[in-house]
Design a protein around this motif. Sequence first.
Motif, PDB file in Angstrom:
ATOM      1  N   GLY A 125      -0.371   2.555   0.481  1.00 31.90           N
ATOM      2  CA  GLY A 125       0.218   0.798   0.096  1.00 31.90           C
ATOM      3  C   GLY A 125      -0.164   0.124  -1.424  1.00 31.90           C
ATOM      4  O   GLY A 125       0.611  -0.867  -2.307  1.00 31.90           O
ATOM      5  N   TYR A 127      -4.044  -3.650  -6.582  1.00 35.70           N
ATOM      6  CA  TYR A 127      -1.806  -4.134  -6.300  1.00 35.70           C
ATOM      7  C   TYR A 127      -1.630  -3.435  -5.658  1.00 35.70           C
ATOM      8  O   TYR A 127      -1.542  -2.155  -5.576  1.00 35.70           O
ATOM      9  N   GLY A 128      -1.089  -4.595  -4.148  1.00 30.19           N
ATOM     10  CA  GLY A 128      -0.050  -3.492  -3.319  1.00 30.19           C
ATOM     11  C   GLY A 128       1.608  -4.323  -3.017  1.00 30.19           C
ATOM     12  O   GLY A 128       1.272  -5.724  -4.166  1.00 30.19           O
ATOM     13  N   VAL A 129       1.798  -4.519  -1.969  1.00 32.86           N
ATOM     14  CA  VAL A 129       3.131  -4.520  -1.948  1.00 32.86           C
ATOM     15  C   VAL A 129       2.114  -6.371  -1.820  1.00 32.86           C
ATOM     16  O   VAL A 129       1.843  -6.644  -1.340  1.00 32.86           O
ATOM     17  N   ASN A 181      -1.235   5.623  -3.332  1.00 31.61           N
ATOM     18  CA  ASN A 181       0.242   5.157  -2.971  1.00 31.61           C
ATOM     19  C   ASN A 181       0.571   5.265  -1.974  1.00 31.61           C
ATOM     20  O   ASN A 181       1.056   4.329  -0.996  1.00 31.61           O
ATOM     21  N   ASP A 228      -0.081   0.290  -5.550  1.00 31.93           N
ATOM     22  CA  ASP A 228       0.952  -0.198  -7.026  1.00 31.93           C
ATOM     23  C   ASP A 228       0.179   0.947  -8.196  1.00 31.93           C
ATOM     24  O   ASP A 228       0.452   1.475  -8.939  1.00 31.93           O
ATOM     25  N   LYS A 229      -0.777  -0.020  -8.025  1.00 24.48           N
ATOM     26  CA  LYS A 229      -1.380  -0.133  -8.810  1.00 24.48           C
ATOM     27  C   LYS A 229      -3.213  -0.532  -8.672  1.00 24.48           C
ATOM     28  O   LYS A 229      -3.227  -1.250  -8.535  1.00 24.48           O
TER      29      LYS A 229
END
Length: 100
Positions: free
Chosen positions: A31, A47-49, A28, A33-34
Amino acid sequence: MFNLNQINELHDRFGKKSSLHEYLLALNAIGIDKFDSFVTDGYSEYYGVDNQMIISLPVHEKYIIAQTSNKEALPSHLKLHEQGKTDYFEIPKGLAESGI
């Protein structure tokens, strides 16, 4: 933006059951997120921003997931793993054989 080298370094440093929480926090922090990891061959999608997505390479041979699910086998596989009797590669193999 994160990269696969960062992810691999974090996995090498924290990718053990005893440090799972730290591993997730570190992912996290760079960056992520999942992420989804797949039993069939162990590849993951991170997966990130800003819709960033990185796909890792497979980490083990391809396992065929049984057509019929045997959900009663899941607790047995997890218990063996908790007891340290299976490694990172044996648990997805057992899950695939059980159709999980």
